[in-house]
Write a protein that holds these residues in place. Structure first.
Motif, short mmCIF file in Angstrom:
data_model
loop_
_atom_site.label_atom_id
_atom_site.label_comp_id
_atom_site.label_asym_id
_atom_site.label_seq_id
_atom_site.Cartn_x
_atom_site.Cartn_y
_atom_site.Cartn_z
N THR A 1 37.94 35.70 47.01
CA THR A 1 37.06 36.80 47.42
C THR A 1 37.82 38.12 47.52
O THR A 1 39.03 38.14 47.70
CB THR A 1 36.41 36.49 48.78
OG1 THR A 1 37.43 36.21 49.74
CG2 THR A 1 35.50 35.27 48.68
N PHE A 2 37.08 39.22 47.39
CA PHE A 2 37.63 40.59 47.51
C PHE A 2 38.77 40.81 46.52
O PHE A 2 39.83 41.32 46.87
CB PHE A 2 38.11 40.88 48.94
CG PHE A 2 37.18 40.38 50.01
CD1 PHE A 2 35.82 40.62 49.93
CD2 PHE A 2 37.66 39.68 51.10
CE1 PHE A 2 34.95 40.17 50.91
CE2 PHE A 2 36.80 39.22 52.08
CZ PHE A 2 35.44 39.46 51.99
N ALA A 3 38.55 40.41 45.28
CA ALA A 3 39.62 40.47 44.27
C ALA A 3 39.99 41.91 43.93
O ALA A 3 39.15 42.70 43.52
CB ALA A 3 39.19 39.72 43.01
N ASN A 4 41.27 42.20 44.08
CA ASN A 4 41.83 43.50 43.71
C ASN A 4 42.48 43.43 42.34
O ASN A 4 42.56 44.40 41.60
CB ASN A 4 42.86 43.92 44.78
CG ASN A 4 43.62 45.17 44.44
OD1 ASN A 4 44.51 45.16 43.60
ND2 ASN A 4 43.26 46.27 45.10
N LYS A 5 42.95 42.21 41.99
CA LYS A 5 43.55 41.95 40.69
C LYS A 5 43.34 40.49 40.35
O LYS A 5 43.38 39.63 41.24
CB LYS A 5 45.04 42.29 40.71
CG LYS A 5 45.71 42.32 39.34
CD LYS A 5 47.14 42.81 39.43
CE LYS A 5 47.80 42.87 38.05
NZ LYS A 5 49.20 43.34 38.13
N LEU A 6 43.11 40.20 39.05
CA LEU A 6 42.81 38.83 38.65
C LEU A 6 43.55 38.49 37.36
O LEU A 6 43.48 39.24 36.38
CB LEU A 6 41.29 38.68 38.44
CG LEU A 6 40.77 37.34 37.93
CD1 LEU A 6 41.08 36.22 38.91
CD2 LEU A 6 39.27 37.42 37.66
N ASN A 7 44.25 37.37 37.37
CA ASN A 7 44.93 36.87 36.17
C ASN A 7 44.61 35.39 35.99
O ASN A 7 44.69 34.60 36.94
CB ASN A 7 46.46 37.03 36.30
CG ASN A 7 46.90 38.48 36.23
OD1 ASN A 7 46.46 39.22 35.34
ND2 ASN A 7 47.73 38.90 37.16
N LEU A 8 44.25 35.01 34.75
CA LEU A 8 43.95 33.62 34.42
C LEU A 8 45.06 33.05 33.57
O LEU A 8 45.54 33.70 32.64
CB LEU A 8 42.62 33.51 33.67
CG LEU A 8 41.36 34.07 34.34
CD1 LEU A 8 40.16 33.86 33.46
CD2 LEU A 8 41.14 33.43 35.70
N GLU B 1 45.10 33.59 39.43
CA GLU B 1 45.89 34.27 40.44
C GLU B 1 45.10 35.49 40.90
O GLU B 1 44.75 36.35 40.10
CB GLU B 1 47.25 34.70 39.89
CG GLU B 1 48.16 33.54 39.53
CD GLU B 1 49.50 33.99 39.00
OE1 GLU B 1 49.73 35.22 38.95
OE2 GLU B 1 50.32 33.12 38.65
N VAL B 2 44.79 35.52 42.18
CA VAL B 2 43.93 36.57 42.73
C VAL B 2 44.69 37.35 43.80
O VAL B 2 45.24 36.76 44.74
CB VAL B 2 42.64 35.97 43.36
CG1 VAL B 2 41.72 37.08 43.84
CG2 VAL B 2 41.93 35.06 42.37
#
Length: 249
Positions: A141-148, A154-155
């Protein structure tokens, strides 16, 4: 991997909200509506995933009246592939939307669900978390950055104390915060293409979901108007007013 994005039709953020004369809610007749800004960020993130080759298809989900098709078309013009509208004129509360979202996820089998962290009309901040619980999925939740990568996400999360980094397994539900990205504007060619993209319309009953409200709004009122500020001449006068008028010390 399919990515499903939930979007909501809300009163445009530039519109001044007016309470109905009978205090039953806010006025929506003849008011400009648009996509919830946090959901725009969710759509943009899904499109960037597709551009990176991480997503194969972007499905846009919305629930509400027939006019929600316009909101879905906006997402399709941004770059999504197709839409799913659960059409109902009932008042939809977060739990009902989460149940509808779960039903559509069960039908479409996406590997990732992205939703805005909250809607600017009710500010509930509940649907994403409820959907994750109903699905039994991980949530970021409240993702500032997201990597798959390698079946994980990775959040970087925005929390009260700053930023928190977590790693979760897919499938997962991600809710987007303001600083995750800057949504793009839809180009005219893409707006024209969006008119031909398919939108599937379903009914709550067909999905086996009861959307009857569980909470009742008793009354809606405008907040009291704030009194004009005053200047004080001395610290002693300030302390006196804080103690005897404001009652904060």
């Amino acid at each position: 991997m399919k990515v499903l994005v939930a979007v909501k039709r809300v009163i445009d953020y530039n519109v001044k909200i007016r309470v109905k004369a009978d205090n039953t809610g806010v006025e929506t007749a003849n008011v400009k509506m648009s996509m919830n800004p946090f959901d725009e960020i969710a759509v943009e993130e899904a499109i960037r995933m597709k551009e990176k080759g991480q997503a194969t298809e972007i499905i846009v989900f919305s629930a509400g009246p027939a006019q929600c098709q316009e909101t879905i078309r906006t997402a399709l013009a941004m770059g999504a592939d197709r839409g799913v509208l659960v059409q109902t004129d009932a008042e939809l509360q977060p739990l009902a939307v989460a149940k509808l979202l779960k039903a559509v996820v069960d039908k479409e089998q996406p590997g990732l669900v992205i939703v805005g962290k909250q809607a600017i009309d009710d500010d509930s901040n509940q649907t994403g978390q409820m959907a994750a619980a109903l699905l039994g999925w991980s949530q970021g939740t409240f993702a500032n950055k997201l990597n798959l990568a390698d079946g994980t996400a990775e959040v970087k999360r925005e929390v009260d104390g700053g930023l928190e980094n977590i790693k979760i397994k897919l499938p997962a539900v991600i809710t987007t915060d303001l600083r995750l990205n800057e949504p793009r504007y839809a180009s005219l060619p893409n707006i024209m293409k969006a008119k031909k993209k398919p939108i599937e319309t379903l009914a709550p009953d067909a999905l086996g979901v009861d959307v009857a409200p569980r909470l009742k709004v008793l009354k809606v009122e405008e907040p009291p108007k704030r009194k004009a500020g005053i200047k004080v001449k001395t610290v002693a006068e300030l302390v006196d007013k804080l103690r005897n008028e404001a009652g904060v010390i």
